[in-house]
Design a protein around this motif. Structure first.
Motif, PDB file in Angstrom:
ATOM      1  N   SER A 199       0.893  -1.287   0.192  1.00 11.97           N
ATOM      2  CA  SER A 199       0.089  -0.018   0.037  1.00 11.97           C
ATOM      3  C   SER A 199       0.903   1.272   0.142  1.00 11.97           C
ATOM      4  CB  SER A 199      -0.848   0.033   1.172  1.00 11.97           C
ATOM      5  OG  SER A 199      -0.152   0.226   2.448  1.00 11.97           O
ATOM      6  N   GLU A 200       0.421   2.320  -0.008  1.00 12.07           N
ATOM      7  CA  GLU A 200       1.135   3.644  -0.238  1.00 12.07           C
ATOM      8  C   GLU A 200       2.336   3.535   1.127  1.00 12.07           C
ATOM      9  OE1 GLU A 200      -0.466   8.026   0.845  1.00 12.07           O
ATOM     10  OE2 GLU A 200      -1.492   7.136  -0.837  1.00 12.07           O
ATOM     11  N   ASN A 201       1.865   2.973   2.333  1.00 11.37           N
ATOM     12  CA  ASN A 201       3.056   3.315   3.212  1.00 11.37           C
ATOM     13  C   ASN A 201       3.307   1.975   3.834  1.00 11.37           C
ATOM     14  OD1 ASN A 201       2.816   6.027   3.610  1.00 11.37           O
ATOM     15  ND2 ASN A 201       0.691   5.828   4.655  1.00 11.37           N
ATOM     16  N   THR A 202       3.424   0.630   3.082  1.00 17.00           N
ATOM     17  CA  THR A 202       3.844  -0.611   3.672  1.00 17.00           C
ATOM     18  C   THR A 202       4.444  -1.295   2.045  1.00 17.00           C
ATOM     19  OG1 THR A 202       1.597  -1.476   3.267  1.00 17.00           O
ATOM     20  CG2 THR A 202       2.212  -0.752   5.480  1.00 17.00           C
ATOM     21  N   ILE A 203       5.586  -2.004   2.767  1.00 16.66           N
ATOM     22  CA  ILE A 203       5.987  -2.797   1.683  1.00 16.66           C
ATOM     23  C   ILE A 203       6.064  -4.265   2.386  1.00 16.66           C
ATOM     24  CG2 ILE A 203       7.385  -1.068   0.404  1.00 16.66           C
ATOM     25  CD1 ILE A 203       9.830  -1.609   1.725  1.00 16.66           C
ATOM     26  N   ARG A 204       6.117  -5.413   1.531  1.00 19.81           N
ATOM     27  CA  ARG A 204       6.538  -6.613   2.084  1.00 19.81           C
ATOM     28  C   ARG A 204       7.923  -6.836   1.262  1.00 19.81           C
ATOM     29  NH1 ARG A 204       2.286  -8.905  -0.170  1.00 19.81           N
ATOM     30  NH2 ARG A 204       1.092  -9.101   1.765  1.00 19.81           N
ATOM     31  N   TYR A 205       8.668  -7.547   2.632  1.00 23.00           N
ATOM     32  CA  TYR A 205       9.755  -8.211   2.258  1.00 23.00           C
ATOM     33  C   TYR A 205       9.434  -9.714   1.726  1.00 23.00           C
ATOM     34  CZ  TYR A 205      13.989 -10.938   3.244  1.00 23.00           C
ATOM     35  OH  TYR A 205      14.839 -11.923   2.831  1.00 23.00           O
ATOM     36  N   ASN A 206       9.909 -10.174   0.549  1.00 23.12           N
ATOM     37  CA  ASN A 206       9.570 -11.299  -0.234  1.00 23.12           C
ATOM     38  C   ASN A 206      10.758 -12.433   0.183  1.00 23.12           C
ATOM     39  OD1 ASN A 206       7.078 -10.593  -1.038  1.00 23.12           O
ATOM     40  ND2 ASN A 206       8.232  -9.504  -2.829  1.00 23.12           N
ATOM     41  N   GLY A 207      11.421 -12.134   0.798  1.00 19.63           N
ATOM     42  CA  GLY A 207      12.783 -13.031   0.824  1.00 19.63           C
ATOM     43  C   GLY A 207      13.876 -12.726  -0.426  1.00 19.63           C
ATOM     44  N   GLY A 208      14.950 -13.546  -0.321  1.00 14.93           N
ATOM     45  CA  GLY A 208      15.923 -13.360  -1.093  1.00 14.93           C
ATOM     46  C   GLY A 208      17.185 -12.855  -0.650  1.00 14.93           C
ATOM     47  N   VAL A 209      17.393 -12.618   0.707  1.00 18.03           N
ATOM     48  CA  VAL A 209      18.440 -11.845   1.384  1.00 18.03           C
ATOM     49  C   VAL A 209      19.741 -12.880   0.990  1.00 18.03           C
ATOM     50  CG1 VAL A 209      18.445 -12.598   3.655  1.00 18.03           C
ATOM     51  CG2 VAL A 209      19.401 -10.300   3.096  1.00 18.03           C
ATOM     52  N   GLU A 210      19.659 -14.178   1.188  1.00 18.11           N
ATOM     53  CA  GLU A 210      20.619 -15.163   0.976  1.00 18.11           C
ATOM     54  C   GLU A 210      21.340 -14.994  -0.324  1.00 18.11           C
ATOM     55  OE1 GLU A 210      21.886 -16.859   3.596  1.00 18.11           O
ATOM     56  OE2 GLU A 210      20.328 -16.009   4.776  1.00 18.11           O
ATOM     57  N   GLN A 211      20.503 -14.882  -1.416  1.00 14.47           N
ATOM     58  CA  GLN A 211      21.398 -14.643  -2.655  1.00 14.47           C
ATOM     59  C   GLN A 211      21.957 -13.070  -2.457  1.00 14.47           C
ATOM     60  OE1 GLN A 211      18.709 -14.849  -6.068  1.00 14.47           O
ATOM     61  NE2 GLN A 211      20.287 -14.066  -7.197  1.00 14.47           N
ATOM     62  N   TRP A 212      21.285 -12.333  -2.110  1.00 17.11           N
ATOM     63  CA  TRP A 212      21.978 -10.977  -1.888  1.00 17.11           C
ATOM     64  C   TRP A 212      23.138 -11.225  -1.292  1.00 17.11           C
ATOM     65  CZ3 TRP A 212      23.311  -7.840   2.073  1.00 17.11           C
ATOM     66  CH2 TRP A 212      23.917  -6.690   1.707  1.00 17.11           C
ATOM     67  N   LYS A 213      23.349 -11.613  -0.226  1.00 20.51           N
ATOM     68  CA  LYS A 213      24.418 -11.878   0.635  1.00 20.51           C
ATOM     69  C   LYS A 213      25.559 -12.508  -0.049  1.00 20.51           C
ATOM     70  CE  LYS A 213      23.669 -13.696   4.811  1.00 20.51           C
ATOM     71  NZ  LYS A 213      22.678 -14.105   6.183  1.00 20.51           N
ATOM     72  N   GLU A 214      25.422 -13.359  -0.833  1.00 26.10           N
ATOM     73  CA  GLU A 214      26.290 -14.199  -1.731  1.00 26.10           C
ATOM     74  C   GLU A 214      26.882 -13.062  -2.897  1.00 26.10           C
ATOM     75  OE1 GLU A 214      24.874 -17.543  -3.781  1.00 26.10           O
ATOM     76  OE2 GLU A 214      24.420 -18.548  -1.602  1.00 26.10           O
ATOM     77  N   GLU A 215      25.861 -12.339  -3.277  1.00 28.98           N
ATOM     78  CA  GLU A 215      26.503 -11.362  -4.537  1.00 28.98           C
ATOM     79  C   GLU A 215      27.234 -10.219  -3.609  1.00 28.98           C
ATOM     80  OE1 GLU A 215      22.738 -10.139  -6.121  1.00 28.98           O
ATOM     81  OE2 GLU A 215      22.272 -12.138  -7.111  1.00 28.98           O
ATOM     82  N   TYR A 216      26.845  -9.802  -2.662  1.00 31.02           N
ATOM     83  CA  TYR A 216      27.285  -8.793  -1.879  1.00 31.02           C
ATOM     84  C   TYR A 216      28.771  -9.153  -1.402  1.00 31.02           C
ATOM     85  CZ  TYR A 216      28.719  -6.019   2.215  1.00 31.02           C
ATOM     86  OH  TYR A 216      29.377  -5.221   3.130  1.00 31.02           O
ATOM     87  N   VAL A 217      29.260 -10.395  -1.161  1.00 34.20           N
ATOM     88  CA  VAL A 217      30.661 -10.804  -0.855  1.00 34.20           C
ATOM     89  C   VAL A 217      31.437 -11.049  -1.903  1.00 34.20           C
ATOM     90  CG1 VAL A 217      31.767 -12.743   0.192  1.00 34.20           C
ATOM     91  CG2 VAL A 217      29.831 -12.138   1.287  1.00 34.20           C
TER      92      VAL A 217
END
Length: 160
Positions: free
Chosen positions: A64-82
């Motif tokens: 909605s205008e003031n809310t977002i949902r975290y869908n997951g995916g941080v594990e892949q992001w952590k690999e890309e970050y490193v």
């Protein structure tokens, strides 16, 4: 240059606790030249851009205008970050180590992995006196479970 600071929390943020132009330290002793309010239409556009372009693709969705949902995916992001940090570190050699661009590139990869001028204010009660670059936000995301709802409070303009 101008950019935005987003107040984001796992708890709903009362209007009186919204980040505003007077919340953060500014001027000679602060990281920002100045901060200013934005209008409601700009705020909507900025939140949409944050979710659909600045944050990792598919990791979040606007609910909605003031809310977002975290869908997951941080594990892949952590690999890309490193992997990105390793790549930037490997690019530094004895010959270029004193060149500003080589070390700055590594520093940015560590502190601002989303490569954005956006800053994040992760205090839903409005007591914090600082906002942070994207690593702090992604560190916060690492603690979230998929389907966590995040609430957006104040969104302000800043000049640096």
């Amino acid at each position: 240059m101008h950019s935005r600071i987003f107040q984001i929390s796992t708890m709903q943020i009362d209007k009186e606790n919204y980040l505003n132009e007077d919340t953060l330290q500014q001027g000679d002793c602060g990281p920002y030249d100045y901060c200013s309010e934005i209008d409601d239409e700009e705020r909507k556009e900025d939140i949409d851009y944050l979710v659909n372009h600045a944050l990792p693709k598919g990791m979040f969705e606007l609910v909605s205008e003031n809310t977002i949902r975290y869908n997951g995916g941080v594990e892949q992001w952590k690999e890309e970050y490193v992997a990105n940090i390793r790549k930037k570190a490997e690019a530094i050699t004895i010959e270029n180590m004193l060149k500003w661009s080589s070390t700055y590139s590594l520093k940015q990869a560590v502190e601002n992995p989303l490569d954005t001028c956006y800053h994040f204010y992760l205090d839903g009660e409005g007591f914090q006196s600082f906002a942070e670059q994207s690593f702090a936000f992604m560190e916060f995301v690492c603690s979230l479970e998929p389907d966590t709802i995040l609430y957006i409070g104040g969104v302000i303009d800043y000049h640096f």
